[in-house]
Design a protein around this motif. Structure first.
Motif, PDB file in Angstrom:
ATOM      1  N   UNK A 605     -10.800 -16.556  18.383  1.00 38.31           N
ATOM      2  CA  UNK A 605     -11.634 -17.188  19.379  1.00 38.31           C
ATOM      3  C   UNK A 605     -11.546 -18.696  19.215  1.00 38.31           C
ATOM      4  N   UNK A 606     -11.557 -19.391  20.347  1.00 36.78           N
ATOM      5  CA  UNK A 606     -11.590 -20.848  20.319  1.00 36.78           C
ATOM      6  C   UNK A 606     -13.048 -21.267  20.164  1.00 36.78           C
ATOM      7  N   UNK A 607     -13.388 -21.858  19.039  1.00 35.34           N
ATOM      8  CA  UNK A 607     -14.765 -22.245  18.787  1.00 35.34           C
ATOM      9  C   UNK A 607     -15.065 -23.577  19.456  1.00 35.34           C
ATOM     10  N   UNK A 608     -16.206 -23.722  20.084  1.00 34.57           N
ATOM     11  CA  UNK A 608     -16.534 -24.992  20.761  1.00 34.57           C
ATOM     12  C   UNK A 608     -16.825 -26.093  19.745  1.00 34.57           C
ATOM     13  N   UNK A 609     -16.619 -27.335  20.172  1.00 34.62           N
ATOM     14  CA  UNK A 609     -16.898 -28.468  19.309  1.00 34.62           C
ATOM     15  C   UNK A 609     -18.406 -28.676  19.127  1.00 34.62           C
ATOM     16  N   UNK A 610     -19.173 -28.309  20.125  1.00 36.84           N
ATOM     17  CA  UNK A 610     -20.626 -28.407  20.038  1.00 36.84           C
ATOM     18  C   UNK A 610     -21.241 -27.108  20.512  1.00 36.84           C
ATOM     19  N   UNK A 611     -22.453 -26.839  20.062  1.00 38.09           N
ATOM     20  CA  UNK A 611     -23.138 -25.608  20.432  1.00 38.09           C
ATOM     21  C   UNK A 611     -23.539 -25.650  21.897  1.00 38.09           C
ATOM     22  N   UNK A 612     -23.288 -24.532  22.589  1.00 42.93           N
ATOM     23  CA  UNK A 612     -23.639 -24.445  24.000  1.00 42.93           C
ATOM     24  C   UNK A 612     -22.503 -24.728  24.947  1.00 42.93           C
ATOM     25  N   UNK A 613     -21.379 -25.190  24.437  1.00 39.31           N
ATOM     26  CA  UNK A 613     -20.242 -25.457  25.309  1.00 39.31           C
ATOM     27  C   UNK A 613     -19.528 -24.165  25.678  1.00 39.31           C
ATOM     28  N   UNK A 614     -18.949 -24.160  26.852  1.00 43.30           N
ATOM     29  CA  UNK A 614     -18.226 -22.997  27.352  1.00 43.30           C
ATOM     30  C   UNK A 614     -16.768 -23.096  26.921  1.00 43.30           C
ATOM     31  N   UNK A 615     -16.233 -21.995  26.397  1.00 47.56           N
ATOM     32  CA  UNK A 615     -14.832 -21.948  25.996  1.00 47.56           C
ATOM     33  C   UNK A 615     -14.128 -20.856  26.783  1.00 47.56           C
ATOM     34  N   UNK A 616     -12.837 -21.042  26.989  1.00 43.86           N
ATOM     35  CA  UNK A 616     -12.016 -20.066  27.694  1.00 43.86           C
ATOM     36  C   UNK A 616     -11.307 -19.152  26.693  1.00 43.86           C
ATOM     37  N   UNK A 617     -10.772 -18.073  27.205  1.00 41.43           N
ATOM     38  CA  UNK A 617     -10.184 -17.050  26.328  1.00 41.43           C
ATOM     39  C   UNK A 617      -8.751 -17.376  25.939  1.00 41.43           C
ATOM     40  N   UNK A 618      -8.040 -18.108  26.786  1.00 43.42           N
ATOM     41  CA  UNK A 618      -6.628 -18.360  26.512  1.00 43.42           C
ATOM     42  C   UNK A 618      -5.733 -17.184  26.815  1.00 43.42           C
ATOM     43  N   UNK A 619      -6.270 -16.125  27.418  1.00 46.34           N
ATOM     44  CA  UNK A 619      -5.473 -14.959  27.783  1.00 46.34           C
ATOM     45  C   UNK A 619      -4.690 -15.237  29.060  1.00 46.34           C
ATOM     46  N   UNK A 620      -3.642 -14.476  29.321  1.00 42.58           N
ATOM     47  CA  UNK A 620      -2.897 -14.672  30.565  1.00 42.58           C
ATOM     48  C   UNK A 620      -3.795 -14.482  31.777  1.00 42.58           C
ATOM     49  N   UNK A 621      -3.597 -15.266  32.829  1.00 45.81           N
ATOM     50  CA  UNK A 621      -4.469 -15.132  34.015  1.00 45.81           C
ATOM     51  C   UNK A 621      -4.434 -13.735  34.625  1.00 45.81           C
ATOM     52  N   UNK A 622      -3.299 -13.047  34.523  1.00 48.23           N
ATOM     53  CA  UNK A 622      -3.218 -11.712  35.098  1.00 48.23           C
ATOM     54  C   UNK A 622      -4.148 -10.725  34.397  1.00 48.23           C
ATOM     55  N   UNK A 623      -4.548 -11.018  33.152  1.00 48.51           N
ATOM     56  CA  UNK A 623      -5.423 -10.100  32.409  1.00 48.51           C
ATOM     57  C   UNK A 623      -6.777  -9.966  33.083  1.00 48.51           C
ATOM     58  N   UNK A 624      -7.331 -11.069  33.567  1.00 50.24           N
ATOM     59  CA  UNK A 624      -8.675 -11.009  34.149  1.00 50.24           C
ATOM     60  C   UNK A 624      -8.680 -11.190  35.666  1.00 50.24           C
ATOM     61  N   UNK A 625      -7.659 -11.807  36.233  1.00 47.45           N
ATOM     62  CA  UNK A 625      -7.643 -11.981  37.686  1.00 47.45           C
ATOM     63  C   UNK A 625      -7.425 -10.665  38.413  1.00 47.45           C
ATOM     64  N   UNK A 626      -6.600  -9.791  37.845  1.00 45.42           N
ATOM     65  CA  UNK A 626      -6.316  -8.519  38.512  1.00 45.42           C
ATOM     66  C   UNK A 626      -7.514  -7.585  38.532  1.00 45.42           C
TER      67      UNK A 626
END
Length: 910
Positions: A605-626
């Motif tokens: 997991x990509x950990x945020x630099x500060x608490x409360x920030x939103x982070x992305x998964x880094x997975x291929x777009x087809x994984x969640x767009x489909x």
């Protein structure tokens, strides 16, 4: 086993025995219509024979049999022979199902071919093929190197011309072009027509003996590619240079040679060894080609006509470059120089003085000529091989390096050395590479170091790998060098099995890659995104991707790598980590790069630099767009028509036992259909009864009770009565009756996600569930979520799973990690189970309208209370989930709006 018949083949290789290596039967309908049963036979001599296995008729049995080549009749005859399809032997043959297409591969031909059998005489022809080198290539080069003027189509990868790669230098004596974007552009360059026929006429074993020697160097130019050849190659132990045309894929144009060299291969007097070509380059205008030799002489040719245009250094007997003519051309239009010459001639009017001055001029000219000859002898590669050549963009200067350790700058027009030449290198040179944008030249030397020479300032500006004790220098001979398109990075390959990437501005090694097999050549794509390498003993070309093109990379030149990054090619396992790595491992400064996220690993997991920030998964777009368009995908993937019954199978295929080959009897068809319908209707009725009887709370359900006295079955409404052994009705509690005598319920299969949710409930953390779902594909996620609950009738087991899923999604939304993927999972979960969640309120109302608790057993009452609490908890969790998702969405929208407003404000200030 019974011996039926034999098929005999002629042996084309009398010195070696011929073996059968592969068999394949043809099963398409066209063969049935022609009344043949083809069998393809692959042999060790590379020939493919196709036989007809149809049994002979009575007429054929009377004909004479040829014992050496099968039968002469129509039955079991040879349809065709395809000789030398795969030199070295056929490895595998396969007919495609229901198609007249034959796939074949060779044991040593490194090719796969597809033949189609559509001729009236049942012979095959080549439809398409994919082939490669049969011996490891040692020389590769991208079609057109980068010149800093790339189009947008080339940068985004839509232009396939920037992905084409030349390769050669192997013992197979072939020149091939491969494309990393479109495989249909792969081809082998032709070296002449009718080579097979010529080889047979000359009594040679194969056409390979008529091919050109292995390639040792190649050069390309894009300027005049539409007018004549754009590729020139030099070959081992050969003095000639050959011109190729990439559009026609063949050798075109004249052979570049001197006038007194005999080009015939049968000539008794061949060019001496000192004029054998060692390197080649093409001018930026595309008109001239320069070839370096083993003796140190550099020849210049016109590519269009093949006429020699002089040599470096210029010879006295060379008529192509006249010194007086050059002088006259320089004086034309030069008024000041003409006036000075006239004043010099009229300076002294005395005849005696003029005679003395003439003698002095003759002596001075002789002395200058002697000094010029000494300097010319010094500023040349006489007796040493020329290892590299390069021409500047304006055709003014020619740069050459040799095995004598000299670097010489030549005048491209006058063929004389620069007044400051030669420059002595620290060690004899082996390779030369020049980048046109910065006018820098990299020279690899025999001491395993690389010198960077500035052709504009005429000085050495960098030296890479000079300190052997630093750990970043090569420990073996350097095989190839190459610049990145921007000229900021220099790539060097060595026989020590490593490739090093040097940063030119900081003079440091920023990447160090270790291979299991030593790299022999490298070439960078015009965009700089890919690096192609060849390795010792490997037939293929490895293609590596630079991670800096799709990921932020921070290079720290102050801390050079001390340990090489192991790279495993061709699916081999690395010695350090023991994990299999792919070919596209990334050539992106692996050892000293600060990367927070590792691509392709969903568990990190990509950990945020500060608490409360939103982070992305880094997975291929087809994984969640489909996941948002699965219904559309399913609709498009539906078959257009039901599967058809296959045609009659050939005689050599087995049929199912119990089925008649001629088909079922007409009288039995009606009986079979009637029996099938009765069985289907009975199964459907039993399935529906079991499904409806599983609902404990349904008061109007019915069930069948066995009568003990008469052995008959009776159906009675469940109103609190049952029959005893005598047949009398006995009052009983309705809930207890339904619990004790309900039908067996339907078993629903659950996915691994259900078991994982139950395990994570005890651990009070659903992180493992998120990692598991991230490793699935869109269809796998849909199946895993759909099997949690199959409807309102499945609430007994499905309701706890829905509650656990909502808790998992709530925890994932609150963490704000993998924001886009978690929202896609939430959308799919609500889309599948929206009807179940909406129908829970109605079910709760029915529970309220049920009889009082005094009439219900304590066990049933506890189960109902527990289910009621789970429903309330599910609804409460859904409400919290909606609030958390809306809060995160509002926060993201406000941040994005703020950023857009600032960007618009700053853009207006510029």
């Amino acid at each position: 086993d019974v011996h039926l018949f034999s098929l005999r083949h002629k042996n084309n290789q009398k010195s070696k025995p011929c073996r059968i290596t592969s068999l394949s039967f043809r099963t398409d309908g066209s063969a049935m219509r022609y009344g043949i049963a083809p069998l393809a036979v692959g042999r060790s001599d590379g020939t493919i024979s196709v036989w007809d296995l149809t049994p002979p008729t009575e007429d054929d049995s009377e004909e004479e049999e040829d014992t050496n080549y099968g039968n002469a009749g129509r039955g079991r005859r040879l349809l065709c022979d395809m000789p030398q399809v795969h030199p070295g032997g056929v490895a595998k043959l396969t007919y495609l199902p229901q198609e007249p297409l034959l796939l074949s591969t060779g044991t040593s031909s490194n090719s796969i071919q597809m033949h189609i059998f559509d001729n009236p005489d049942h012979t095959g022809r080549l439809l398409r093929q994919r082939s490669g080198h049969t011996s490891p290539p040692t020389c590769i080069k991208y079609k057109y190197p980068s010149n800093g003027l790339l189009l947008q189509s080339a940068m985004d990868g839509t232009d396939a011309a920037t992905c084409q790669l030349y390769s050669g230098g192997g013992k197979d004596r072939t020149l091939r072009m491969f494309s990393s974007a479109r495989s249909v552009l792969d081809k082998e360059f032709s070296q002449g027509k009718g080579l097979d026929k010529k080889a047979k006429q000359l009594g040679l074993s194969s056409k390979e003996e008529l091919l050109l020697p292995p390639i040792t160097g190649m050069a390309t130019a894009e300027a005049r590619k539409r007018d004549w050849g754009d590729l020139v190659t030099v070959h081992r132990n050969s003095a000639f240079a050959y011109v190729w045309n990439s559009q026609t894929g063949s050798q075109s144009g004249p052979i570049l040679r001197q006038n007194n060299w005999n080009v015939s291969a049968m000539a008794q007097q061949k060019p001496p060894e000192r004029v054998h070509a060692t390197c080649v380059t093409i001018s930026s205008c595309g008109n001239f080609c320069l070839v370096g030799t083993k003796g140190g002489t550099i020849y210049k040719y016109n590519i269009q006509s093949g006429i020699p245009r002089g040599s470096y250094p210029r010879k006295e007997e060379d008529d192509s470059v006249d010194g007086d003519a050059l002088t006259k051309r320089r004086l034309v239009g030069n008024v000041s120089r003409t006036i000075k010459k006239l004043e010099k001639q009229a300076a002294v009017s005395n005849r005696t003085s003029n005679m003395d001055k003439g003698d002095r001029d003759v002596a001075r000219d002789a002395k200058l000529q002697e000094l010029r000859k000494k300097k010319q002898l010094l500023a040349s590669h006489t007796g040493a091989a020329v290892q590299g050549l390069a021409v500047d963009s304006l055709n003014k200067t020619l740069l050459s390096v040799g095995a004598d350790g000299k670097l010489i700058l030549w005048s491209f027009v006058n063929h004389v050395a620069h007044k400051k030449s030669p420059y002595q290198l620290p060690s004899p040179a082996t390779k030369l590479c020049r980048v046109s944008d910065s006018d820098l030249a990299a020279i690899a030397m025999e001491d395993y170091s690389v010198v960077l020479f500035d052709c504009a300032a005429l000085s050495t500006v960098r030296r890479f790998g000079a300190d052997q004790g630093s750990g970043t220098a090569h420990t073996g001979p350097i095989t190839d060098v190459g610049f990145s398109p921007d000229g900021r990075s220099l790539f060097t390959s060595s026989l020590d099995g490593t490739i090093r990437v040097w940063d030119v501005p900081t003079n440091t090694c920023i990447d160090w890659l270790k291979f299991q097999t030593p790299p022999t050549a490298l070439s960078l794509s015009p965009t700089g995104e890919f690096l192609a390498t060849t390795h010792k003993g490997k037939l293929g070309i490895s293609l590596w991707s630079d991670r800096s093109f799709y990921q932020t990379v921070h290079v720290d030149g102050a801390n050079p790598p001390t340990v090489p990054a192991p790279i495993a090619e061709d699916g081999y396992e690395s010695e350090d980590d023991g994990q299999k790595q792919t070919d596209v491992a990334g050539l992106a400064r692996l050892s000293n790069v600060n990367i927070k996220q590792e691509d392709g690993d969903a568990s990190k997991v990509v950990f945020p630099f500060e608490e409360g920030l939103i982070t992305l998964s880094g997975l291929p777009p087809a994984h969640w767009k489909n996941l948002f368009h699965l219904e559309l995908v399913k609709e498009r993937n539906k078959p257009k028509e039901p599967p058809k019954k296959p045609p009659t199978a050939p005689f050599f295929l087995q049929f199912r036992s119990g089925e008649s080959i001629m088909g079922a009897n007409p009288g039995d068809e009606g009986k079979a259909e009637k029996t099938e319908k009765q069985d289907a209707s009975a199964a459907d009725e039993e399935e529906w009864d079991a499904a409806w009887s599983d609902d404990d709370d349904n008061g109007d359900s019915k069930m069948t009770i066995q009568s003990g006295g008469t052995g008959k079955k009776r159906s009675k409404d469940l109103v609190g009565e049952e029959t005893d052994e005598s047949g009398a009705l006995v009052p009983v509690q309705k809930g207890l009756l339904a619990t004790q005598q309900k039908r067996p319920k339907i078993v629903h299969h659950r996915s691994h996600l259900a078991a994982l949710l139950a395990d994570c409930e005890h651990q009070s953390s659903f992180k493992a569930v998120t990692d598991h779902v991230a490793s699935l594909g869109p269809s796998g996620i849909d199946v895993a979520l759909s099997t949690l609950c199959n409807g309102l009738h499945d609430l007994e087991e499905g309701l706890p799973l829905l509650r656990l899923t909502s808790l998992w999604l709530l925890e994932a939304c609150q963490s704000r990690e993998r924001y886009e993927a978690v929202n896609a999972y939430l959308h799919r979960f609500l889309y599948i189970h929206s009807n179940v969640i909406a129908g829970i309120d109605d079910s709760m109302k029915k529970d309220v309208a049920s009889p009082s608790s005094s009439e219900i057993p304590e066990q049933v009452k506890n189960e109902q209370n527990q289910q009621h609490e789970q429903r309330l908890e599910l609804l409460e969790t859904i409400r919290k989930l909606r609030e958390v998702q809306r809060a995160a969405s509002d926060t993201l929208r406000s941040k994005m709006q703020n950023s857009l407003c600032l960007l618009r404000h700053f853009s207006r200030m510029v």
